[in-house]
Scaffold this active site. Structure first.
Site, PDB file in Angstrom:
ATOM      1  N   SER A  63      38.860  35.481  32.394  1.00 36.86           N
ATOM      2  CA  SER A  63      40.267  35.244  31.711  1.00 36.86           C
ATOM      3  C   SER A  63      40.056  34.905  30.363  1.00 36.86           C
ATOM      4  CB  SER A  63      41.043  34.430  32.315  1.00 36.86           C
ATOM      5  OG  SER A  63      41.368  34.645  33.636  1.00 36.86           O
TER       6      SER A  63
HETATM    7  N1  SAH Z   1      38.633  32.059  36.992  1.00 36.09           N
HETATM    8  C1  SAH Z   1      38.085  33.127  36.815  1.00 36.09           C
HETATM    9  C2  SAH Z   1      38.808  34.513  36.671  1.00 36.09           C
HETATM   10  C3  SAH Z   1      38.167  35.568  37.324  1.00 36.09           C
HETATM   11  S1  SAH Z   1      39.032  37.123  37.715  1.00 36.09           S
HETATM   12  C4  SAH Z   1      37.131  32.680  35.510  1.00 36.09           C
HETATM   13  O1  SAH Z   1      37.212  31.759  34.992  1.00 36.09           O
HETATM   14  O2  SAH Z   1      36.020  33.576  35.121  1.00 36.09           O
HETATM   15  C5  SAH Z   1      39.844  36.765  39.236  1.00 36.09           C
HETATM   16  C6  SAH Z   1      38.891  36.596  40.259  1.00 36.09           C
HETATM   17  O3  SAH Z   1      39.689  36.426  41.568  1.00 36.09           O
HETATM   18  C7  SAH Z   1      37.938  37.736  40.668  1.00 36.09           C
HETATM   19  O4  SAH Z   1      36.776  37.461  40.771  1.00 36.09           O
HETATM   20  C8  SAH Z   1      38.388  38.339  41.805  1.00 36.09           C
HETATM   21  O5  SAH Z   1      37.390  38.639  42.820  1.00 36.09           O
HETATM   22  C9  SAH Z   1      38.972  37.025  42.468  1.00 36.09           C
HETATM   23  N2  SAH Z   1      39.898  37.202  43.834  1.00 36.09           N
HETATM   24  C10 SAH Z   1      40.955  38.276  44.135  1.00 36.09           C
HETATM   25  N3  SAH Z   1      41.452  38.010  45.051  1.00 36.09           N
HETATM   26  C11 SAH Z   1      41.072  37.027  45.707  1.00 36.09           C
HETATM   27  C12 SAH Z   1      41.254  36.228  46.629  1.00 36.09           C
HETATM   28  N4  SAH Z   1      42.040  36.595  47.680  1.00 36.09           N
HETATM   29  N5  SAH Z   1      40.798  35.079  47.184  1.00 36.09           N
HETATM   30  C13 SAH Z   1      39.620  34.758  46.108  1.00 36.09           C
HETATM   31  N6  SAH Z   1      39.382  35.394  45.015  1.00 36.09           N
HETATM   32  C14 SAH Z   1      40.234  36.485  44.730  1.00 36.09           C
END
Ligand code: SAH
Length: 217
Positions: A63
């Protein structure tokens, strides 16, 4: 790239975030302490401190720094509090919370991403409990949480997350259409949930039982 260069870039990033209205010094200090460049792929290290989201593989993103700061500030948690994160991704958001002294429980659906995030978190000696799975149903075993942060966009607020929130705690979650979302900050007061919204954010979709279907992903 030298450590000094990263420090300067990080200071510029924090100046932008502060100018955009982030005031919580604990959030700013944690973001100063966490080396964001360690959480982005090699190819993007030169842009690690730009105020933008960056690709981390498998169509997912780390993000934007402002968004991380905004959500972390909205969580309103303190040292020793328990936080559930849905979407570990690169591990950066979890690292910021752990650096604030928060006990972090983080769920990621993508096995490969979680393996990489774990490696970086371990290298940084940050204690974060993680597991692979569908975060839309929460992580009941460790509930209640003082804060819950969802870092992928949901069509609606998943009910289990509301149930796993401690009284007085905040759930911070992007809700809306695939292309654009609002961050909803939901505060629990007994059996009541107070909501406020901030518009104009864009996240990757939350895919799962109570999220979007993963058919197109
Ligand atoms: N907090 C992260 C942002 C990652 S983007 C950071 O600091 O880098 C969001 C993430 O959510 C992705 O990696 C995606 O694979 C995950 N995601 C999507 N749906 C999900 C679910 N139902 N349960 C767990 N993770 C999920």
């Amino acid at each position: 790239m030298t450590v000094r260069r990263h420090d300067e870039e990080c200071a510029e990033m924090l100046a932008i975030i502060t100018a955009r209205g982030i005031t919580d010094q604990r959030v700013i200090s944690a973001m100063r302490a966490v080396p964001r460049h360690a959480f982005v792929p090699e190819a993007f290290v030169g842009r690690a401190y730009d105020d933008t989201a960056l690709p981390i593989g498998d169509g997912q993103t780390i993000s934007q720094p402002y968004t991380v700061a905004f959500m972390t500030q909205a969580l309103g948690v303190k040292e020793g509090d328990k936080v559930l994160e849905i979407g570990t991704g690169s591990g950066y958001q979890a690292a910021v919370l752990a650096t604030m002294g928060v006990r972090v429980f983080s769920i990621e659906r993508n096995h490969g991403l979680l393996t990489r995030a774990r490696k970086v978190l371990d290298q940084q000696r940050l204690r974060v409990a993680t597991r692979v799975g569908d975060g839309t149903v929460g992580w009941n075993e460790h509930a209640p949480y003082n804060g819950i942060i969802v870092t992928a966009a949901a069509p609606d607020i998943p009910e289990p997350l509301l149930k796993q929130l401690a009284d007085g705690g905040h759930l911070v979650i992007p809700v809306g259409e695939m292309e654009m979302q609002s961050i909803v900050i939901c505060t629990r007061r007994g059996d009541d949930y107070l909501k406020r919204e901030e518009h104009g954010f864009k996240f990757v979709p939350l895919i799962g039982k109570i999220g979007w279907s993963g058919k197109t992903n």
